[in-house]
Design a protein around this motif. Structure first.
Motif, PDB file in Angstrom:
ATOM      1  N   ALA A  90      11.089  -7.759 -13.436  1.00  0.00           N
ATOM      2  CA  ALA A  90      11.076  -8.074 -14.814  1.00  0.00           C
ATOM      3  C   ALA A  90      11.163  -9.701 -15.171  1.00  0.00           C
ATOM      4  CB  ALA A  90      12.029  -7.300 -15.418  1.00  0.00           C
ATOM      5  N   PHE A  91      11.622 -10.459 -13.898  1.00  0.00           N
ATOM      6  CA  PHE A  91      12.015 -11.794 -14.167  1.00  0.00           C
ATOM      7  C   PHE A  91      11.206 -12.326 -13.262  1.00  0.00           C
ATOM      8  CE2 PHE A  91      16.156  -9.433 -14.995  1.00  0.00           C
ATOM      9  CZ  PHE A  91      16.493 -10.419 -16.183  1.00  0.00           C
ATOM     10  N   ILE A  92      10.397 -11.787 -12.291  1.00  0.00           N
ATOM     11  CA  ILE A  92       9.312 -12.469 -11.600  1.00  0.00           C
ATOM     12  C   ILE A  92       7.832 -12.653 -12.114  1.00  0.00           C
ATOM     13  CG2 ILE A  92       8.085 -12.277  -9.324  1.00  0.00           C
ATOM     14  CD1 ILE A  92      10.507 -10.590  -8.375  1.00  0.00           C
ATOM     15  N   ASP A  93       7.219 -11.757 -12.677  1.00  0.00           N
ATOM     16  CA  ASP A  93       5.994 -11.891 -13.244  1.00  0.00           C
ATOM     17  C   ASP A  93       5.436 -10.646 -13.839  1.00  0.00           C
ATOM     18  OD1 ASP A  93       3.255 -13.314 -13.128  1.00  0.00           O
ATOM     19  OD2 ASP A  93       2.817 -11.202 -12.511  1.00  0.00           O
ATOM     20  N   LYS A  94       5.076 -10.769 -14.994  1.00  0.00           N
ATOM     21  CA  LYS A  94       4.701  -9.293 -16.060  1.00  0.00           C
ATOM     22  C   LYS A  94       3.918  -8.497 -14.957  1.00  0.00           C
ATOM     23  CE  LYS A  94       5.127 -11.576 -20.447  1.00  0.00           C
ATOM     24  NZ  LYS A  94       4.545 -12.091 -21.744  1.00  0.00           N
TER      25      LYS A  94
END
Length: 384
Positions: free
Chosen positions: A250-254
């Motif tokens: 979730a904090f890397i890329d959609k």
């Protein structure tokens, strides 16, 4: 531990899991109905409400398939679905049209009740067969999210379609009753795989996130969990790292989050339902308030937004949760549970007047399955 070892037990977290999902819908709508950006949706591209709907369809797919394949009776299956959905839905709609609507409409009572849209709303939402209506004349016209009375109901026709599609498969295999269960063990996972491919193709190549395709994938993922229960291993060794991976994504890329989430959500759901043990499972004995929360939350929140212009998001969450939970508890104990208690008598009466469409049992197949509502492995008031 394999899923087959625990799916028939009443000692699970299904009621807790469903109420958390229903409250997640309420939480997500608190932002949308006040025209505020929802943080998780901004981060991942999926709101808590979207995740919750996926959870509902996965759990529903698993338990409804279990109910059909264990009892093997079309009459039993249809009665269970009708009694679970329509009594509470009907009461909610009557309260909406005849109490909430007159209180919040900007029209005169004569104009409100003489307008065809009022009765179209009641008919469409009450039948779930002729499309959905979301507006009542003059109701919530000046809210931050204007006009919509109960936007949550959009999932209901899709759920009915899933029930019917599963029933079509069951009846379509009547020609091969001895091999029906074996065929379904291949057919349902194959349909799930196809729907999953379509979900990814639509998302990444067509840029068209079809709600029906996504819900088809989620529902039949749950159905596949049941038919593959003998092979599906539930282990904390897999569960916690996979959950951590989804949260990290979730904090890397959609796009990364969408991929990992879509592939992992069904397994995470079933692990949440059966792995956490101890005091957390005490909630299961209280009842299933999730349906009541789901159908009442949206109109309650719209009413609060109309009564208290400029209300803060967290105030909306707290006030609407209290009012909605009160209605949901009443709905379960006074409407839903009593309606479900009528199922056995209703089935017996129908079987007395209608020819039995399909045999109730296939020799050699275990009929022990948890109640789809309270989790009981034996007879209970809400047996479905």
């Amino acid at each position: 531990m394999r899923l087959s070892a625990c799916i028939a037990s009443r000692d699970n977290n299904l009621n807790l899991f469903r109420i958390v999902a229903a409250l997640a819908v309420l939480f997500g709508h608190s932002f949308a109905l006040l025209a505020q950006p929802e943080p998780w949706g901004v981060l991942t591209g999926m709101t808590p409400g979207s995740v919750a709907v996926d959870v509902f369809f996965i759990v529903s797919g698993m338990l409804v398939t279990a109910s059909l394949m264990s009892r093997q009776s079309v009459i039993d299956y249809v009665c269970a679905r009708v009694l679970r959905i329509f009594p509470a839905l009907t009461v909610m709609l009557l309260l909406t049209v005849f109490v909430l609507g007159p209180c919040f409409t900007s029209l005169s009572l004569y104009d409100y009740f003489s307008t065809a849209k009022t009765w179209q709303y009641l008919l469409k939402c009450g039948s779930l067969l002729f499309g959905m209506a979301y507006k009542l004349p003059g109701v919530f016209a000046h809210n931050p999210y204007p006009d919509a009375v109960n936007g949550s109901l959009w999932t209901m026709p899709n759920e009915i379609k899933m029930y019917l599609l599963l029933l079509v498969f069951w009846c379509g295999l009547a020609f091969s009753q001895k091999k029906r269960l074996q065929i379904l063990k291949y057919l349902l996972p194959a349909l799930t795989l196809l729907a999953g491919v379509l979900v990814f193709v639509r998302h990444f190549y067509l840029h068209d996130d079809s709600q029906f395709t996504r819900l088809l994938f989620m529902f039949f993922s749950g159905a596949s969990l049941f038919v593959l229960k003998e092979k599906l291993v539930l282990a904390r060794l897999f569960f916690y790292p996979l959950l951590a991976l989804v949260l990290l994504a979730a904090f890397i890329d959609k796009s990364v989050f969408f991929t990992i989430y879509t592939l992992a959500i069904a397994y995470l759901v079933v692990c949440f339902a059966y792995l956490p043990a101890g005091w957390i499972r005490r909630y299961n004995a209280l009842g299933d308030y999730s349906y009541g929360v789901y159908i009442y939350a949206f109109p309650v929140q719209q009413a609060i937004a109309a009564l208290f212009p400029g209300i803060a998001v967290w105030s909306m969450v707290l006030v609407s949760a209290f009012v909605t939970m009160s209605l949901a508890i009443f709905s379960w104990h006074r409407i839903e549970k009593p309606a479900l208690a009528l199922k056995s008598a209703t089935v017996m009466r129908l079987q007395a007047y209608l020819p039995r469409l399909l045999p109730r049992r296939t020799p050699g197949y275990s009929a022990v399955v948890a109640c789809t509502h309270c989790g009981a492995a034996t007879s209970c008031a809400c047996r479905s």
